[in-house]
Design an enzyme around this catalytic site. Sequence first.
Site, short mmCIF file in Angstrom:
data_model
loop_
_atom_site.label_atom_id
_atom_site.label_comp_id
_atom_site.label_asym_id
_atom_site.label_seq_id
_atom_site.Cartn_x
_atom_site.Cartn_y
_atom_site.Cartn_z
N ASP A 31 0.83 -1.21 0.00
CA ASP A 31 0.00 0.00 0.00
C ASP A 31 0.86 1.26 0.00
O ASP A 31 0.34 2.35 -0.19
CB ASP A 31 -0.95 0.02 1.21
N ASP A 58 4.62 7.88 0.98
CA ASP A 58 4.35 7.48 2.37
C ASP A 58 5.62 7.35 3.20
O ASP A 58 6.03 6.27 3.63
CB ASP A 58 3.54 6.16 2.41
P1 AMP Z 1 0.59 4.22 6.88
O1 AMP Z 1 1.30 3.61 8.02
O2 AMP Z 1 0.53 5.74 6.96
O3 AMP Z 1 1.07 3.77 5.55
O4 AMP Z 1 -0.91 3.78 7.04
C1 AMP Z 1 -1.37 2.46 6.94
C2 AMP Z 1 -2.87 2.44 7.01
O5 AMP Z 1 -3.32 2.89 8.30
C3 AMP Z 1 -3.56 3.35 6.01
O6 AMP Z 1 -4.76 2.74 5.63
C4 AMP Z 1 -3.83 4.59 6.80
O7 AMP Z 1 -4.89 5.36 6.28
C5 AMP Z 1 -4.17 4.02 8.16
N1 AMP Z 1 -3.88 4.98 9.23
C6 AMP Z 1 -2.66 5.34 9.66
N2 AMP Z 1 -2.76 6.24 10.66
C7 AMP Z 1 -4.07 6.46 10.87
C8 AMP Z 1 -4.81 7.28 11.77
N3 AMP Z 1 -4.22 8.07 12.66
N4 AMP Z 1 -6.16 7.24 11.68
C9 AMP Z 1 -6.76 6.45 10.78
N5 AMP Z 1 -6.12 5.65 9.92
C10 AMP Z 1 -4.79 5.65 9.95
MG MG Z 2 0.63 4.28 3.72
#
Ligand code: AMP
Ligand code: MG
Length: 487
Positions: free
Chosen positions: A246, A256
């Site tokens: 992702d 990201d």
């Molecule tokens: P990431 O670690 O930023 O790549 O996020 C992985 C997944 O977790 C993605 O679907 C993000 O949208 C979700 N996500 C990360 N942080 C949050 C948050 N604070 N609230 C809601 N969803 C989150």
């Molecule tokens: Mg992400």
Amino acid sequence: MLTFEHDYKTLPEPLWVACRPTPVETPTLIAFNQPLAHTLGADDIPDDDTLAQWFGGNTLPPGAEPVALGYAGHQFGNFVPQLGDGRALLLGEVIDRQGKRRDIQLKGSGRTPFSRGGDGRSPLGPVLREYLVSEFMAAIGVPTTRALAAVASGEQVRRQLLEPGAVFTRVASSHVRVGTFQFAAARQDEQILKALADYVIKRHYPDAASADDPYLALLEAVVARQAALIARWMSIGFIHGVMNTDNTSVAGDTIDYGPCAFMEQFDPRKVFSSIDQGGRYAFENQPGIAQWNLARFAETLLPLMKVEGEEAVEQATDAIRKFSDIFATEQRTLQADKLGLAANSEQASRLMEGLETQMARGGMDMTATFDALTQYAASCDAQHRDALLSLTSQPDTLTTWLETWQAEMAAGKDSARLDAMRRANPAIIPRNHRVQEAIEAAYGGNYAPFHTLLEVVTHPYDDSVDARRLAAPATSSEQVLRTFCGT
Ligand code: AMP
Ligand code: MG
């Protein structure tokens, strides 16, 4: 200011879901990227307060129609069929001055239908880190998402501790990820999958449309861009930290930025991320992981391919295999540039291997080593030679390596080669302890170190007092050993 379009919304739901940002308490502009805004076609930039309202998510800029995007993903090897924008919203796309469609996205703008248990928010630290690192990558020409704005929310977010919150505005070639294809494929609705693939071909790989099999051509094109991207990462010691599918852009941008960091003392097994306990995303694993992610991408495309069954699998496998050759070719060119050698030098790989061994055994800082080598290549004087030798605990073996390198380097050395060498070896990287220092100061309300560091990392070839100070490797007490996700 920006003229929004909404091409992504021509795709079927649930690839996107309409959703509005949740206003924040007191949006205050931390940074706005004027030069980037200009390339996006913005002429009339409003005052800071309006920018803070827009890019803090309190009011929408004219023409924005925010949507959260659906995607799935393999996280550390485990498949999650529904992730999606849990704390991000696409405001729309703009056509930049070069005619390229670019996404404008808020990150940290509140909960969405994809938020699961999350609060939809971002702490200030990861926002500043992404700002600094993505703008540095852009400055040295590594494909990346860009930073348009950072806005302090005036609210606290709860992570391990309470931290100040912020909203980040990101610009991307698109936000289509390998995980977006996995999301479409997991729904087993070929129409959604085909619509997505056709969209990506139209937007990013128009040449694939006229290929004998457009979807195989799409796969090959994405493989080539990822291979080139990862070769760039490896050449500057960049460790992404969370190479989940992702977080793998189909357009080939670095995307990201979470617990990312730059390697300092050369160590191929280096890991910074606190959540990467098995070292899956260690520095040396990055090409293999990218290839693994692309294999997951290939699986989603099988139903669309012209041939079926075993034959489709064979063709897709061949396409994935090509990653290694493309990566090796890209890497050879970059290695030659880093060493100041001719592009077709047959010694480049061997010399690079030798230098990597020197750096690993001698405890040498990767960026400082290549910077010192570049300065020595330009001057060939004893002072720069000594400066380079002072970086290692094993000067004798480095001296032997230098002799071989010099013999190869001297043949056909010219100013174009030295220029290429300088560009391949920026003296500046956003050093982890400097990023940390800027974040800590910002947590105390002082943004000056962030702005100084941003100025320096976005001019990575300039020499200034600040640059020299911020270029220095961390002392042992300053060293950052672990980085954390924003989540
Ligand atoms: P990431 O670690 O930023 O790549 O996020 C992985 C997944 O977790 C993605 O679907 C993000 O949208 C979700 N996500 C990360 N942080 C949050 C948050 N604070 N609230 C809601 N969803 C989150
Ligand atoms: Mg992400």
